[in-house]
Design a protein around this motif. Structure first.
Motif, PDB file in Angstrom:
ATOM      1  N   ASN A  92       5.769   2.508  11.359  1.00 49.42           N
ATOM      2  CA  ASN A  92       5.948   1.500  10.680  1.00 49.42           C
ATOM      3  C   ASN A  92       4.784   1.179  10.067  1.00 49.42           C
ATOM      4  OD1 ASN A  92       6.694  -1.060   9.831  1.00 49.42           O
ATOM      5  ND2 ASN A  92       6.468  -2.112  11.427  1.00 49.42           N
ATOM      6  N   LEU A  93       4.706   1.867   8.770  1.00 52.94           N
ATOM      7  CA  LEU A  93       3.550   1.789   7.920  1.00 52.94           C
ATOM      8  C   LEU A  93       3.530   0.479   6.775  1.00 52.94           C
ATOM      9  CD1 LEU A  93       3.387   5.573   6.573  1.00 52.94           C
ATOM     10  CD2 LEU A  93       2.258   4.411   8.625  1.00 52.94           C
ATOM     11  N   CYS A  94       2.639  -0.118   6.715  1.00 55.86           N
ATOM     12  CA  CYS A  94       2.409  -1.214   5.893  1.00 55.86           C
ATOM     13  C   CYS A  94       2.597  -0.859   4.329  1.00 55.86           C
ATOM     14  CB  CYS A  94       0.764  -1.732   5.947  1.00 55.86           C
ATOM     15  SG  CYS A  94       0.416  -3.056   4.592  1.00 55.86           S
ATOM     16  N   PRO A  95       3.338  -1.601   3.683  1.00 57.01           N
ATOM     17  CA  PRO A  95       3.826  -1.194   2.275  1.00 57.01           C
ATOM     18  C   PRO A  95       2.771  -1.163   1.340  1.00 57.01           C
ATOM     19  CG  PRO A  95       5.116  -3.120   2.835  1.00 57.01           C
ATOM     20  CD  PRO A  95       4.404  -2.578   3.960  1.00 57.01           C
ATOM     21  N   ARG A  96       1.677  -1.887   1.527  1.00 57.44           N
ATOM     22  CA  ARG A  96       0.654  -2.406   0.835  1.00 57.44           C
ATOM     23  C   ARG A  96      -0.632  -1.164   1.016  1.00 57.44           C
ATOM     24  NH1 ARG A  96      -2.359  -7.933   0.987  1.00 57.44           N
ATOM     25  NH2 ARG A  96      -0.487  -8.509   0.090  1.00 57.44           N
ATOM     26  N   CYS A  97      -0.883  -1.177   2.036  1.00 57.84           N
ATOM     27  CA  CYS A  97      -2.215  -0.431   2.422  1.00 57.84           C
ATOM     28  C   CYS A  97      -1.935   1.147   2.914  1.00 57.84           C
ATOM     29  CB  CYS A  97      -3.239  -1.166   3.367  1.00 57.84           C
ATOM     30  SG  CYS A  97      -2.645  -1.316   5.093  1.00 57.84           S
ATOM     31  N   GLY A  98      -0.368   1.295   3.710  1.00 58.84           N
ATOM     32  CA  GLY A  98      -0.272   2.561   4.260  1.00 58.84           C
ATOM     33  C   GLY A  98      -0.633   2.753   5.598  1.00 58.84           C
ATOM     34  N   LEU A  99      -1.420   1.761   6.141  1.00 57.91           N
ATOM     35  CA  LEU A  99      -1.782   1.916   7.780  1.00 57.91           C
ATOM     36  C   LEU A  99      -0.574   1.562   8.504  1.00 57.91           C
ATOM     37  CD1 LEU A  99      -5.536   0.760   7.127  1.00 57.91           C
ATOM     38  CD2 LEU A  99      -4.690   2.978   7.115  1.00 57.91           C
ATOM     39  N   LEU A 100      -0.950   1.996   9.772  1.00 61.33           N
ATOM     40  CA  LEU A 100       0.105   1.876  10.995  1.00 61.33           C
ATOM     41  C   LEU A 100       0.080   0.415  11.400  1.00 61.33           C
ATOM     42  CD1 LEU A 100       2.095   3.463  12.770  1.00 61.33           C
ATOM     43  CD2 LEU A 100       0.047   3.834  14.249  1.00 61.33           C
ATOM     44  N   ALA A 101       1.208  -0.236  11.436  1.00 63.23           N
ATOM     45  CA  ALA A 101       1.367  -1.451  12.005  1.00 63.23           C
ATOM     46  C   ALA A 101       1.218  -1.468  13.420  1.00 63.23           C
ATOM     47  CB  ALA A 101       2.824  -2.075  11.675  1.00 63.23           C
ATOM     48  N   ARG A 102       1.149  -2.659  14.121  1.00 63.30           N
ATOM     49  CA  ARG A 102       0.960  -2.537  15.654  1.00 63.30           C
ATOM     50  C   ARG A 102       2.153  -2.245  16.268  1.00 63.30           C
ATOM     51  NH1 ARG A 102      -3.112  -5.132  18.010  1.00 63.30           N
ATOM     52  NH2 ARG A 102      -3.382  -6.568  16.321  1.00 63.30           N
ATOM     53  N   THR A 103       3.355  -2.436  15.924  1.00 59.44           N
ATOM     54  CA  THR A 103       4.551  -1.959  16.763  1.00 59.44           C
ATOM     55  C   THR A 103       5.553  -1.661  15.703  1.00 59.44           C
ATOM     56  OG1 THR A 103       5.733  -4.166  16.831  1.00 59.44           O
ATOM     57  CG2 THR A 103       4.061  -3.796  18.518  1.00 59.44           C
ATOM     58  N   GLN A 105       8.488  -3.061  15.155  1.00 62.00           N
ATOM     59  CA  GLN A 105       9.101  -4.325  14.715  1.00 62.00           C
ATOM     60  C   GLN A 105       8.262  -5.239  13.985  1.00 62.00           C
ATOM     61  OE1 GLN A 105       8.920  -3.576  17.900  1.00 62.00           O
ATOM     62  NE2 GLN A 105      11.040  -2.368  17.924  1.00 62.00           N
ATOM     63  N   ALA A 106       6.769  -4.902  14.032  1.00 65.13           N
ATOM     64  CA  ALA A 106       6.045  -5.838  13.285  1.00 65.13           C
ATOM     65  C   ALA A 106       6.022  -5.605  11.623  1.00 65.13           C
ATOM     66  CB  ALA A 106       4.495  -5.209  13.402  1.00 65.13           C
ATOM     67  N   ARG A 107       5.813  -6.832  11.113  1.00 66.73           N
ATOM     68  CA  ARG A 107       6.187  -6.987   9.625  1.00 66.73           C
ATOM     69  C   ARG A 107       4.929  -7.923   8.876  1.00 66.73           C
ATOM     70  NH1 ARG A 107       9.240  -3.610  10.268  1.00 66.73           N
ATOM     71  NH2 ARG A 107      11.274  -3.698  10.416  1.00 66.73           N
ATOM     72  N   GLN A 108       3.875  -7.691   9.636  1.00 66.45           N
ATOM     73  CA  GLN A 108       2.775  -8.030   9.222  1.00 66.45           C
ATOM     74  C   GLN A 108       1.354  -7.200   9.464  1.00 66.45           C
ATOM     75  OE1 GLN A 108       1.511 -12.160  10.165  1.00 66.45           O
ATOM     76  NE2 GLN A 108      -0.310 -12.225   9.067  1.00 66.45           N
ATOM     77  N   CYS A 109       0.875  -6.773   8.525  1.00 63.16           N
ATOM     78  CA  CYS A 109      -0.196  -5.663   8.676  1.00 63.16           C
ATOM     79  C   CYS A 109      -1.517  -6.289   9.538  1.00 63.16           C
ATOM     80  CB  CYS A 109      -0.718  -5.158   7.218  1.00 63.16           C
ATOM     81  SG  CYS A 109      -1.739  -3.689   7.433  1.00 63.16           S
ATOM     82  N   ARG A 110      -1.949  -5.603  10.403  1.00 66.67           N
ATOM     83  CA  ARG A 110      -3.299  -5.970  11.095  1.00 66.67           C
ATOM     84  C   ARG A 110      -4.562  -5.743  10.387  1.00 66.67           C
ATOM     85  NH1 ARG A 110      -3.806  -2.053  16.259  1.00 66.67           N
ATOM     86  NH2 ARG A 110      -2.704  -0.442  15.044  1.00 66.67           N
TER      87      ARG A 110
END
Length: 117
Positions: A92-103, A105-110
């Motif tokens: 689950n990669l962030c569409p903005r920065c491409g880094l890995l989300a926490r889970t 199901q996460a929909r907010q990049c840490r």
């Protein structure tokens, strides 16, 4: 593959591991917990209980897979799962920065704070 991705795959995609890989990872987790116990009598009781529950393995073929160490086994297992099951679809990669989300199901990049709800 970095340590964060290895941990993510082994935590959230446990169902994609073979039964042997699951046994070995359970053995590693149990062994690490046993090593953290300082009281010998408690450690011995925990070891007996863990053996009864099947959390410790004695099969030489399975233990040979740990010859390069637990970190190498975890890394190789994660790479195998990653290559066999769709590569980036597992992450689950962030569409903005491409880094890995926490889970998964996460929909907010840490990392960057992006919200893709």
């Amino acid at each position: 593959m970095d340590q964060e991705t290895v941990s993510y795959i082994l935590t959230y995609h446990w169902h994609l591991l073979s039964e042997q890989e699951k046994l070995i990872l359970q053995h590693l987790l149990t062994t690490e917990k046993l090593m953290a116990v300082t009281a010998a009598s408690v450690r011995q009781r925990m070891q007996i209980l863990s053996a009864r529950k099947g959390w410790l393995i004695t099969d030489k073929q399975l233990l040979e897979r740990l010859a390069d160490g637990p970190d190498a086994f975890r890394y190789n297992t994660a790479v195998t799962v990653f290559n066999a099951h769709g590569r980036e679809k597992l992450l689950n990669l962030c569409p903005r920065c491409g880094l890995l989300a926490r889970t998964p199901q996460a929909r907010q990049c840490r990392h960057c704070g992006n919200d893709w709800h």
